[in-house]
Structure formats: structure tokens, C-alpha cells
Design a protein around this motif. Structure first.
Motif, PDB file in Angstrom:
ATOM      1  N   MET A   1       0.836  -1.193   0.000  1.00  9.64           N
ATOM      2  CA  MET A   1       0.000   0.000   0.000  1.00  9.64           C
ATOM      3  C   MET A   1       0.873   1.246   0.000  1.00  9.64           C
ATOM      4  N   ILE A   2       0.330   2.298  -0.555  1.00 10.90           N
ATOM      5  CA  ILE A   2       1.025   3.586  -0.591  1.00 10.90           C
ATOM      6  C   ILE A   2       0.119   4.633   0.056  1.00 10.90           C
ATOM      7  N   LEU A   3       0.612   5.291   1.084  1.00 11.91           N
ATOM      8  CA  LEU A   3      -0.127   6.381   1.729  1.00 11.91           C
ATOM      9  C   LEU A   3       0.474   7.701   1.263  1.00 11.91           C
ATOM     10  N   ILE A   4      -0.374   8.529   0.678  1.00 12.47           N
ATOM     11  CA  ILE A   4       0.058   9.819   0.142  1.00 12.47           C
ATOM     12  C   ILE A   4      -0.392  10.936   1.074  1.00 12.47           C
ATOM     13  N   GLY A   5       0.539  11.812   1.415  1.00 12.76           N
ATOM     14  CA  GLY A   5       0.214  12.973   2.248  1.00 12.76           C
ATOM     15  C   GLY A   5       1.228  13.185   3.345  1.00 12.76           C
ATOM     16  N   GLN A   6       1.309  14.398   3.837  1.00  9.09           N
ATOM     17  CA  GLN A   6       2.258  14.732   4.887  1.00  9.09           C
ATOM     18  C   GLN A   6       1.643  14.508   6.265  1.00  9.09           C
ATOM     19  N   TYR A   7       2.505  14.155   7.211  1.00 15.91           N
ATOM     20  CA  TYR A   7       2.029  13.833   8.548  1.00 15.91           C
ATOM     21  C   TYR A   7       1.645  15.057   9.371  1.00 15.91           C
ATOM     22  N   ASP A   8       1.875  16.276   8.851  1.00 15.14           N
ATOM     23  CA  ASP A   8       1.358  17.431   9.589  1.00 15.14           C
ATOM     24  C   ASP A   8      -0.136  17.607   9.358  1.00 15.14           C
ATOM     25  N   SER A   9      -0.707  16.828   8.443  1.00 15.33           N
ATOM     26  CA  SER A   9      -2.163  16.769   8.295  1.00 15.33           C
ATOM     27  C   SER A   9      -2.724  15.803   9.334  1.00 15.33           C
ATOM     28  N   PRO A  10      -3.684  16.237  10.167  1.00 16.79           N
ATOM     29  CA  PRO A  10      -4.253  15.313  11.157  1.00 16.79           C
ATOM     30  C   PRO A  10      -4.984  14.147  10.514  1.00 16.79           C
ATOM     31  N   PHE A  11      -5.445  14.335   9.276  1.00 17.86           N
ATOM     32  CA  PHE A  11      -6.188  13.286   8.580  1.00 17.86           C
ATOM     33  C   PHE A  11      -5.247  12.210   8.047  1.00 17.86           C
ATOM     34  N   VAL A  12      -4.132  12.632   7.488  1.00 15.85           N
ATOM     35  CA  VAL A  12      -3.116  11.666   7.045  1.00 15.85           C
ATOM     36  C   VAL A  12      -2.530  10.942   8.245  1.00 15.85           C
ATOM     37  N   ARG A  13      -2.254  11.697   9.282  1.00 16.55           N
ATOM     38  CA  ARG A  13      -1.608  11.117  10.462  1.00 16.55           C
ATOM     39  C   ARG A  13      -2.494  10.056  11.120  1.00 16.55           C
ATOM     40  N   ARG A  14      -3.795  10.303  11.209  1.00 18.06           N
ATOM     41  CA  ARG A  14      -4.663   9.308  11.855  1.00 18.06           C
ATOM     42  C   ARG A  14      -4.682   8.004  11.076  1.00 18.06           C
ATOM     43  N   VAL A  15      -4.612   8.101   9.748  1.00 18.40           N
ATOM     44  CA  VAL A  15      -4.568   6.889   8.927  1.00 18.40           C
ATOM     45  C   VAL A  15      -3.245   6.156   9.126  1.00 18.40           C
ATOM     46  N   ALA A  16      -2.141   6.899   9.119  1.00 18.39           N
ATOM     47  CA  ALA A  16      -0.830   6.275   9.276  1.00 18.39           C
ATOM     48  C   ALA A  16      -0.689   5.592  10.634  1.00 18.39           C
ATOM     49  N   VAL A  53      -3.315   4.101  -1.882  1.00 21.45           N
ATOM     50  CA  VAL A  53      -3.283   3.251  -3.071  1.00 21.45           C
ATOM     51  C   VAL A  53      -3.075   1.816  -2.604  1.00 21.45           C
ATOM     52  N   LEU A  54      -4.053   0.957  -2.873  1.00 16.39           N
ATOM     53  CA  LEU A  54      -3.959  -0.436  -2.458  1.00 16.39           C
ATOM     54  C   LEU A  54      -3.026  -1.212  -3.376  1.00 16.39           C
ATOM     55  N   ASP A  55      -2.656  -2.404  -2.939  1.00 20.33           N
ATOM     56  CA  ASP A  55      -1.698  -3.205  -3.700  1.00 20.33           C
ATOM     57  C   ASP A  55      -2.210  -3.572  -5.088  1.00 20.33           C
ATOM     58  N   ASP A  56      -3.536  -3.658  -5.246  1.00 21.95           N
ATOM     59  CA  ASP A  56      -4.093  -4.005  -6.557  1.00 21.95           C
ATOM     60  C   ASP A  56      -4.336  -2.777  -7.425  1.00 21.95           C
ATOM     61  N   GLY A  57      -3.945  -1.606  -6.930  1.00 19.57           N
ATOM     62  CA  GLY A  57      -4.103  -0.372  -7.692  1.00 19.57           C
ATOM     63  C   GLY A  57      -5.345   0.429  -7.358  1.00 19.57           C
ATOM     64  N   GLU A  58      -6.284  -0.155  -6.607  1.00 16.24           N
ATOM     65  CA  GLU A  58      -7.470   0.607  -6.208  1.00 16.24           C
ATOM     66  C   GLU A  58      -7.051   1.780  -5.328  1.00 16.24           C
ATOM     67  N   VAL A  59      -7.727   2.904  -5.491  1.00 12.98           N
ATOM     68  CA  VAL A  59      -7.385   4.113  -4.744  1.00 12.98           C
ATOM     69  C   VAL A  59      -8.539   4.482  -3.817  1.00 12.98           C
ATOM     70  N   LEU A  60      -8.208   4.702  -2.557  1.00 11.07           N
ATOM     71  CA  LEU A  60      -9.194   5.135  -1.570  1.00 11.07           C
ATOM     72  C   LEU A  60      -8.871   6.559  -1.144  1.00 11.07           C
ATOM     73  N   ILE A  61      -9.918   7.361  -0.958  1.00 11.52           N
ATOM     74  CA  ILE A  61      -9.735   8.753  -0.537  1.00 11.52           C
ATOM     75  C   ILE A  61     -10.614   9.034   0.672  1.00 11.52           C
ATOM     76  N   GLU A  62     -10.203  10.039   1.465  1.00  8.49           N
ATOM     77  CA  GLU A  62     -10.927  10.483   2.663  1.00  8.49           C
ATOM     78  C   GLU A  62     -10.658   9.517   3.818  1.00  8.49           C
ATOM     79  N   SER A  63     -10.230  10.074   4.933  1.00 11.44           N
ATOM     80  CA  SER A  63      -9.731   9.244   6.028  1.00 11.44           C
ATOM     81  C   SER A  63     -10.757   8.249   6.559  1.00 11.44           C
ATOM     82  N   ALA A  64     -12.018   8.637   6.685  1.00 11.49           N
ATOM     83  CA  ALA A  64     -13.024   7.716   7.229  1.00 11.49           C
ATOM     84  C   ALA A  64     -13.223   6.514   6.314  1.00 11.49           C
TER      85      ALA A  64
END
Length: 209
Positions: A1-16, A53-64
């Protein structure tokens, strides 16, 4: 999986942090929604983060939505939220209040730093909403006697609140008053002391920096 975004975003950080707590491996691409918008666009036409970005290429957006998928992947016995019923709805409400709080805090950043003509009415509205949500979350958290919001194990609600509080403290000096909201301050401190929170962190950087 690939997580896109900087960790100063609370939304990216909660996912990470959730990924780390679930023990799920991921590659992190520390792309900015400003400086790297064109790199984000092929994955997310909104050019927003988090994007997963999931391993099969599917892309998910929005932290929830991303966390919903991770919960499904990890299974109900390990998911950091109740599978159904009132406990799930309670947790989702806390998460919604926290992420809404984050949205308002981000709006204030944009208003203060990106707009030459600032709207005092809009800024006051955001500040009123922020204080109102913090009051509501403080009352809820103060009435609970667990280590975390819904028990002795950390959950998505805990992560969301802690990430947003850190963002506010760094992006808006003086907006979060630990004396006014002591239960939230203690909650955030307890979370931030955990290794995943310490590992997955990035000082706030103003847009364009």
C-alpha cells in the motif's frame, strides 16, 4: 500500500497511526497538496490527502473511508471500533466531531495565511465552532474513566481527537487552552506518549513553506 500525504495533516496522520497499530506495511509518499498537487492528481483528482493506493491499484480517498477499509481488512475482532450498535455510533460521532474540528482548523489556516483580505466574520465563525466542539468533547471525555475513550484499548476516536489537538496546538498558537479543556489535554498527552504517535509525526508547515 502507498499512503500519500504529509504527517502534519491530522487526517493523514490518523490513517498512518492506524496502519502502524494494525501492523500493516505501507510506503509513505510525503507529498504536499500545494507543492505536489500534480503528483497527487493521477491518484486523486481532488488533489487532497490522505489518499491510499492499495496493492491491486485501487485508490481510496478520505480518512473515514480509508479506515473503514482497514477495519474490514483487519477483521472485527481487531478493528479499533465496535462493529455495530450504539458503541459504534458513539465512536463515529466522536470521530466526526474531531474531523470536523480539523476541517475548521485547516480553514482558519487558509484564511489567515492565503487570503490577502481576511474575513473577520468567517474567522469568528470558525473559532466559535472550534470552541463549541472542544466543549462538547471535553464534557464527553471528562465523564469517562477509562484509559481511552471507550475502554482500555485505543480506538479510532482516540486517534482522531489526539491528532487534531496536536494540529491545532501547532497551527494556531493559543487556540487550544489546556486549562479550559483539561480532559482533552490529558487524553492527547496519553496518546502522544505512545510509540506510533511519536514515530508518525511532522511539525506543522504553513502552506507554501
Amino acid at each position: 500500500m502507498i499512503l500519500i500525504g504529509q504527517y502534519d495533516s491530522p487526517f493523514v496522520r490518523r490513517v498512518a497511526i492506524a496502519l502502524r497499530l494494525y501492523g500493516l506495511d505501507f510506503e509513505h509518499r510525503q507529498w504536499s497538496t500545494f507543492g505536489d498537487a500534480d503528483r497527487i492528481a493521477p491518484y486523486n483528482p481532488l488533489r487532497r490527502v490522505p489518499t491510499l493506493v492499495l496493492d491491486d491499484g485501487e485508490v481510496l480517498i478520505e480518512s473515514a473511508a480509508i479506515l473503514d477499509h482497514l477495519d474490514e481488512t483487519i477483521g472485527p475482532s481487531r478493528a479499533m471500533i465496535a462493529e455495530r450498535g450504539p458503541r459504534r455510533r458513539e465512536a463515529l460521532k466522536v470521530c466526526a466531531l474531531a474531523t470536523g474540528l480539523g476541517d475548521k482548523a485547516v480553514s482558519l489556516v487558509y484564511e489567515r495565511l492565503l487570503h490577502r483580505e481576511k474575513s473577520d466574520v468567517w474567522m469568528k465563525r470558525c473559532e466559535t465552532q472550534i470552541a463549541g466542539v472542544l466543549d462538547a468533547l471535553e464534557a464527553d471525555r471528562a465523564g469517562r474513566r477509562f484509559a481511552f475513550w471507550f475502554g482500555d484499548e485505543i480506538g479510532h476516536a482516540d486517534i482522531a481527537v489526539a491528532c487534531v489537538i496536536r494540529f491545532m496546538q501547532e497551527a494556531h498558537s493559543g487556540v487550544f487552552d489546556a486549562g479550559r479543556w483539561p480532559a482533552l489535554a490529558a487524553h492527547a498527552g496519553r496518546c502522544e506518549a505512545l510509540p506510533p504517535f511519536q514515530e508518525i509525526a511532522q511539525p506543522f508547515s504553513a502552506p507554501g513553506d
